[in-house]
Design an enzyme around this catalytic site. Sequence first.
Site, short mmCIF file in Angstrom:
data_model
loop_
_atom_site.label_atom_id
_atom_site.label_comp_id
_atom_site.label_asym_id
_atom_site.label_seq_id
_atom_site.Cartn_x
_atom_site.Cartn_y
_atom_site.Cartn_z
N LYS A 280 0.85 -1.19 0.00
CA LYS A 280 0.00 0.00 0.00
C LYS A 280 0.89 1.24 0.00
O LYS A 280 1.83 1.36 0.79
CB LYS A 280 -0.90 -0.03 1.24
CG LYS A 280 -2.08 0.90 1.20
CD LYS A 280 -3.01 0.61 2.38
CE LYS A 280 -4.27 1.45 2.32
NZ LYS A 280 -5.17 1.14 3.47
N GLU A 364 -19.68 -5.19 10.83
CA GLU A 364 -20.59 -4.35 11.61
C GLU A 364 -21.66 -5.15 12.35
O GLU A 364 -22.01 -4.82 13.48
CB GLU A 364 -21.24 -3.31 10.69
CG GLU A 364 -20.29 -2.25 10.16
CD GLU A 364 -19.54 -2.69 8.91
OE1 GLU A 364 -18.70 -1.92 8.42
OE2 GLU A 364 -19.77 -3.82 8.43
N ARG A 392 -25.68 -1.65 7.76
CA ARG A 392 -25.41 -3.07 7.55
C ARG A 392 -25.77 -3.90 8.78
O ARG A 392 -25.84 -5.12 8.70
CB ARG A 392 -23.93 -3.25 7.21
CG ARG A 392 -23.51 -2.56 5.92
CD ARG A 392 -22.04 -2.19 5.91
NE ARG A 392 -21.14 -3.32 5.88
CZ ARG A 392 -20.64 -3.85 4.78
NH1 ARG A 392 -20.97 -3.37 3.59
NH2 ARG A 392 -19.81 -4.87 4.83
#
Length: 632
Positions: A280, A364, A392
Amino acid sequence: MTRLFDGVDSPEDIKRLSSADLERLAAEIREDLITVLSVNGGHLGPNLGVVELTIALHYVFRTPQDHFLFDVSHQAYVHKLLTGRREQFATIRTPGGLNGFMLRTESPHDCYGAGHAGTALSAALGMAVARDKAGGKEHIVAVAGDAAFTCGITYEALNNIAHHTKRLIVILNDNEWSIDKNVGAIAGYLNRIVTNPRYDHLHERAGKLVERVGGRIALRMARRAEEAAKSMLWPSVIFEELGLKYYGPIDGHDIATLIKTFEFLKKQDRPVLLHVLTQKGRGFEPAVQKQKKFHGLGPYDPETGETKPLSRRTYSEVFADTLVKLADFNPKVVAITAAMPNGTGLDRFRPHHPDRYFDVGIAEEHAVVFAAGLAAKGFKPFCAIYSTFLQRAFDPIVHDVCLQNLPVVFCMDRGGLSPDDGPTHHGLFDISYLRGVPNLVHMVPKDEDELSDMLFTAMQWPGPVAVRYPRGLGPGTPVKDVPHVIPIGKAELLQHSDGDRAAIFALGALVPMAEELARRLESEDYPAAVINARFAKPIDTEMLEFYARSVDVIVTLEDHVLKGGFGSAVLEELNNLGLTTPVVRIGWPDQFIEHGNLAALRAKYGISVEAALEKLRPHIQAGKLEPLRYNQ
């Protein structure tokens, strides 16, 4: 020297380039990413990490005939650059410009829109099954980061892939990060795959397989990749057990190896998973050194990566700093995040109370049920999840928390518009989706100090509480050293007079707009009371009834959709009271709002003083008419 990238206007142009040209193309794309995002902000680190991977995908496959699905799709900037949007790229995340995520209406090359994690594999499987039933030959490729493998939806898809299709390519893009460092058993599992030394006797056989699939260059992969080869034939790889043929890990920055591997995988007649190792932020040292910061950020210096210091604390920071104080005072306070310690501010809480900080990954639903379990045993969980992501977990909120009346606090960052990110991230629905749930108290602060008071109040309330607050900086209101308890369901009267003709009930960030509207009305000799409503549920019925019986018109202001929002709650209460006082509601319309500048979007959709005045004009004019007299 002429830039090679300037001649790439479609994926077909890539296929004519040599290996050396592809490496040069990757470098030029990185330059554009760093330069443009230094002005616009955006997801720099994730996109720098997938440059070679995306080039190789477009070299081997053909979009839009073949379909690429990027999980979350915040790492699809390179895909946009290679699919005819290079000249528009400077507009990304700006009003009227390119969206920061995949968007079906933006390009035929964007086959599936996204903005939340965990959707790519399920959607890709749906597309593959549709292709199979239609007798199609196109390839379906799902690219998902290792963070997406902490998400339950991903595993639900994995459980079904081999049962439903024989042709699907899944790419596991492993960079060990979501926004923060990945956590949990799956992160550890993937690390063991790439570092495990137990199968030394398989090294030679694994190396031959790597060479056959990826070429001799694959045998010279740096760092983890050499150890990875030892575990390629590891019989306990979970993906094999789920019916996907596992290949890798391979170097995700080696274009030649990626191309050869994709050519091999596209010929397979079974679902496959390719494990790719990427870095990254690759190519921009500040993004490599500060991966969390450069996951997604605002404008920065393209040379140093430095950003301008903020003049005051954000709401997220005030939330976290207040929670530290509450945890100092109350040993039962715990903090939960779903892979968002930086975005929610909980990275400020973690050093103070590491034993009471829990990052559950992109999960979640689990976060909410986990919080319910803690609450059932006497703890006070503060569950910090963006408003848009808490959607969610709706069923656990109802079934596990509110039905049992457990004292979980939902701290909903980004409540309201998240302007640059667009419709996948706007928090415009939480009042609607929570207001109908019994036992839940829903609070909205007008400033930083009131947020602190609401968190203190929530800590002491014996049932479930939701607190929504906006993205970014607060107005700069000083926060008291010792917060106060706010009476549940009681609004705050900010200004009034004996002759008020209107009453303005405003929630949260729109309180300043209410005060400006009152000043404008006063200039037209139409005085108005201003009420900081504070609560979306329960609303202050006593104050509402008083003004409904006293004024010509009531105004509601909310940074939320009008359908089912705070204004709707006011109308319902007036109906219960048998009152017919007119109500002018200001809020977002019944549609998904695009990305853009906050002030411009508010002006466009009528969340403004001017729009409120226009809607109030008939009431103002009627209120100024002389009463009719009977002439004898």
